[in-house]
Scaffold this motif. Structure first.
Motif, PDB file in Angstrom:
ATOM      1  N   CYS A 409       0.827  -1.204   0.000  1.00  0.00           N
ATOM      2  CA  CYS A 409       0.000   0.000   0.000  1.00  0.00           C
ATOM      3  C   CYS A 409       0.865   1.259   0.000  1.00  0.00           C
ATOM      4  CB  CYS A 409      -0.935  -0.016   1.214  1.00  0.00           C
ATOM      5  SG  CYS A 409      -2.039   1.404   1.326  1.00  0.00           S
ATOM      6  N   ALA A 410       1.891   1.280   0.852  1.00  0.00           N
ATOM      7  CA  ALA A 410       2.753   2.458   0.945  1.00  0.00           C
ATOM      8  C   ALA A 410       3.493   2.717  -0.358  1.00  0.00           C
ATOM      9  CB  ALA A 410       3.756   2.281   2.090  1.00  0.00           C
ATOM     10  N   LEU A 411       3.982   1.669  -0.994  1.00  0.00           N
ATOM     11  CA  LEU A 411       4.702   1.845  -2.255  1.00  0.00           C
ATOM     12  C   LEU A 411       3.826   2.523  -3.307  1.00  0.00           C
ATOM     13  CD1 LEU A 411       6.668  -1.535  -2.574  1.00  0.00           C
ATOM     14  CD2 LEU A 411       7.624   0.757  -2.222  1.00  0.00           C
ATOM     15  N   VAL A 412       2.582   2.101  -3.400  1.00  0.00           N
ATOM     16  CA  VAL A 412       1.687   2.661  -4.411  1.00  0.00           C
ATOM     17  C   VAL A 412       1.297   4.097  -4.065  1.00  0.00           C
ATOM     18  CG1 VAL A 412      -0.553   2.438  -5.547  1.00  0.00           C
ATOM     19  CG2 VAL A 412       0.800   0.395  -5.059  1.00  0.00           C
ATOM     20  N   VAL A 413       0.913   4.340  -2.801  1.00  0.00           N
ATOM     21  CA  VAL A 413       0.414   5.663  -2.429  1.00  0.00           C
ATOM     22  C   VAL A 413       1.537   6.697  -2.423  1.00  0.00           C
ATOM     23  CG1 VAL A 413      -0.728   6.998  -0.620  1.00  0.00           C
ATOM     24  CG2 VAL A 413      -1.506   4.686  -1.113  1.00  0.00           C
ATOM     25  N   VAL A 414       2.696   6.348  -1.877  1.00  0.00           N
ATOM     26  CA  VAL A 414       3.812   7.297  -1.857  1.00  0.00           C
ATOM     27  C   VAL A 414       4.265   7.617  -3.278  1.00  0.00           C
ATOM     28  CG1 VAL A 414       6.208   7.665  -1.136  1.00  0.00           C
ATOM     29  CG2 VAL A 414       4.576   6.620   0.445  1.00  0.00           C
ATOM     30  N   THR A 415       4.344   6.597  -4.121  1.00  0.00           N
ATOM     31  CA  THR A 415       4.710   6.833  -5.525  1.00  0.00           C
ATOM     32  C   THR A 415       3.699   7.741  -6.208  1.00  0.00           C
ATOM     33  OG1 THR A 415       5.798   4.671  -5.659  1.00  0.00           O
ATOM     34  CG2 THR A 415       5.181   5.723  -7.738  1.00  0.00           C
TER      35      THR A 415
END
Length: 423
Positions: A409-415
């Motif tokens: 989740c963090a990888l997608v949202v931060v990106t």
């Protein structure tokens, strides 16, 4: 000419220094608030006992759910004022007084409805303390009032006042709680401390806020609170999903593991979530500043970068403590009988650190009025339930699975946040 909060340099170096110091100040206030909240948990768990604290925890959980719209309202107010100040609107904040008056009326209306229905509400949340149950929806509206005040002060750039109010709220809850429990109100008193604290802090914030609001005059048009709430529908959904990502794993584990194991997991989750409160504190600064920069044509991504860097600085030592001294930490805080999840604590800490990064990225995207990320949060929240439900009762495996979900989740949202410039 663009309006800037007093004392903020418009030079690049000054902005960077101010960004970091003010963000760090908000984070420090949230850390202090979290320490007081942790003290509240430890203290009242020992005073009320397992059964009494269980009822208090349910009441607090019900309040937290009802508090999401108020928290979203704070975002909407901060963003509204930031935009108005960026456009040199002399009437910036003109709607705050009418909004607070309407919410005050709502407090009375909700109380009139909730008191006769207190037995029904107590049955729904499964507690015996009927008057405390009646206070749950009333406290939710009081929280919304405080959020409007804080959102307005954020919009005006008064971060120091907001930071102090965070510490005062947590401290007041502890003081009022001890006083009310001391006179024999037990669980009901401990929960009513929330309402009394919100009233007290709100009354104090009304003074500095009143000095900054524009005077009313004939012909002034004010947007309706309903319209502001509709504008906040995306933050409401986003914050609800963030809350689900933060809390739903505890509910799933309660179904998967034994009562003792679930209790151990819950206290480990309390320790791991400390980094989330740091992110919430940073978010109080990040959102209005990102909105202000975007509205003046500046790139707001450096603010996000500094906020994420501060999360990293806090997360590294916390993870070291969880890894090297997790069992000792849990024993010292909650007792020797609640250390069964010590091996899971490092993974829980890492998962919550990733969720903190997601939280800050969501605040940034909300400031830029983006909404596509909501689908990612919904998928992640669903995946968390599905994945954990199939992991069995091993606490360490459950925590590792949670870490993987939060990582994705963090990888997608931060990106997504970094690919969304404010220019």
């Amino acid at each position: 000419m663009t309006l800037y909060p007093r004392g903020v340099s418009t030079k690049a170096g000054g902005l960077a220094d101010s960004d970091t110091s003010r963000a760090a100040g908000m984070a420090a206030a949230q850390i202090a608030s979290n320490v007081a909240a942790l003290a509240f948990t430890i203290l009242f768990a020992r005073i009320l006992g397992a059964s009494g604290y269980g009822s208090l925890a349910v009441l607090i959980s019900a309040f937290i759910i009802l508090a999401v719209p108020g928290s979203a309202l704070q975002i909407a107010v901060a963003r509204e004022l930031s935009r108005a100040l960026a456009h040199d609107d002399a009437d910036a904040g003109k709607g705050v007084r009418p909004w607070l008056k309407r919410l005050a009326v709502a407090v009375v209306v909700v109380a009139v409805v909730a008191i006769p229905l207190r037995e029904v509400i107590a049955s729904i949340v499964s507690v015996d303390q009927t008057w405390a149950a009646a206070a749950v929806p009333v406290t939710g509206v009081l929280w919304a009032m405080l959020c409007v005040e804080r959102g307005a002060l954020q919009g005006f750039g008064c971060y120091r006042i907001v930071a102090i109010s965070l510490v005062a709220e947590a401290t007041g809850r502890l003081v009022f709680g001890l006083a009310l429990v001391g006179v024999g109100l037990d669980v009901t008193g401990a929960f009513l401390a929330n309402a009394l604290t919100l009233i007290a802090v709100g009354a104090v914030l009304a003074v500095p806020l009143g000095r900054r609001l524009p005077p009313r005059y004939d012909g002034m048009t004010v947007s309706r609170l309903r319209d502001l709430l509709m504008q906040a529908r995306v933050p409401v959904v986003a914050l609800s999903l963030l809350f689900a990502l933060q809390e739903v794993h505890i509910i799933v584990v309660k179904h998967q593991a034994s009562d003792d194991a679930a209790g151990s997991y819950a206290v480990a989750a309390v320790a791991a979530k400390s980094i989330i409160w740091v992110a919430i504190g940073l978010g109080l600064y990040l959102l209005p500043e990102a909105a202000r920069r975007a509205n003046t044509g500046l790139d707001a991504r450096p603010i996000l970068s500094r906020s994420l860097a501060l999360i990293g600085l806090c997360a590294v030592p916390a993870l070291l403590i969880f890894t090297l001294g997790g069992e000792q930490l849990l024993a010292a805080a909650f007792g020797d009988d609640l250390t069964g999840s010590a091996d899971a604590l490092p993974w829980l800490g890492a998962a919550m650190a990733l969720l903190a990064c997601t939280h800050l990225s969501v605040q940034y995207l909300l400031a830029l009025r983006r909404r596509a990320f909501v689908g990612v949060l919904a998928i992640a929240a669903t995946a968390e339930v599905v994945v954990l439900a199939g992991m069995g009762a091993d606490l360490t495996k459950l925590a590792f699975a949670l870490f993987l979900v939060q990582l994705a989740c963090a990888l997608v949202v931060v990106t997504t946040a970094y690919r969304t410039p404010s220019l």
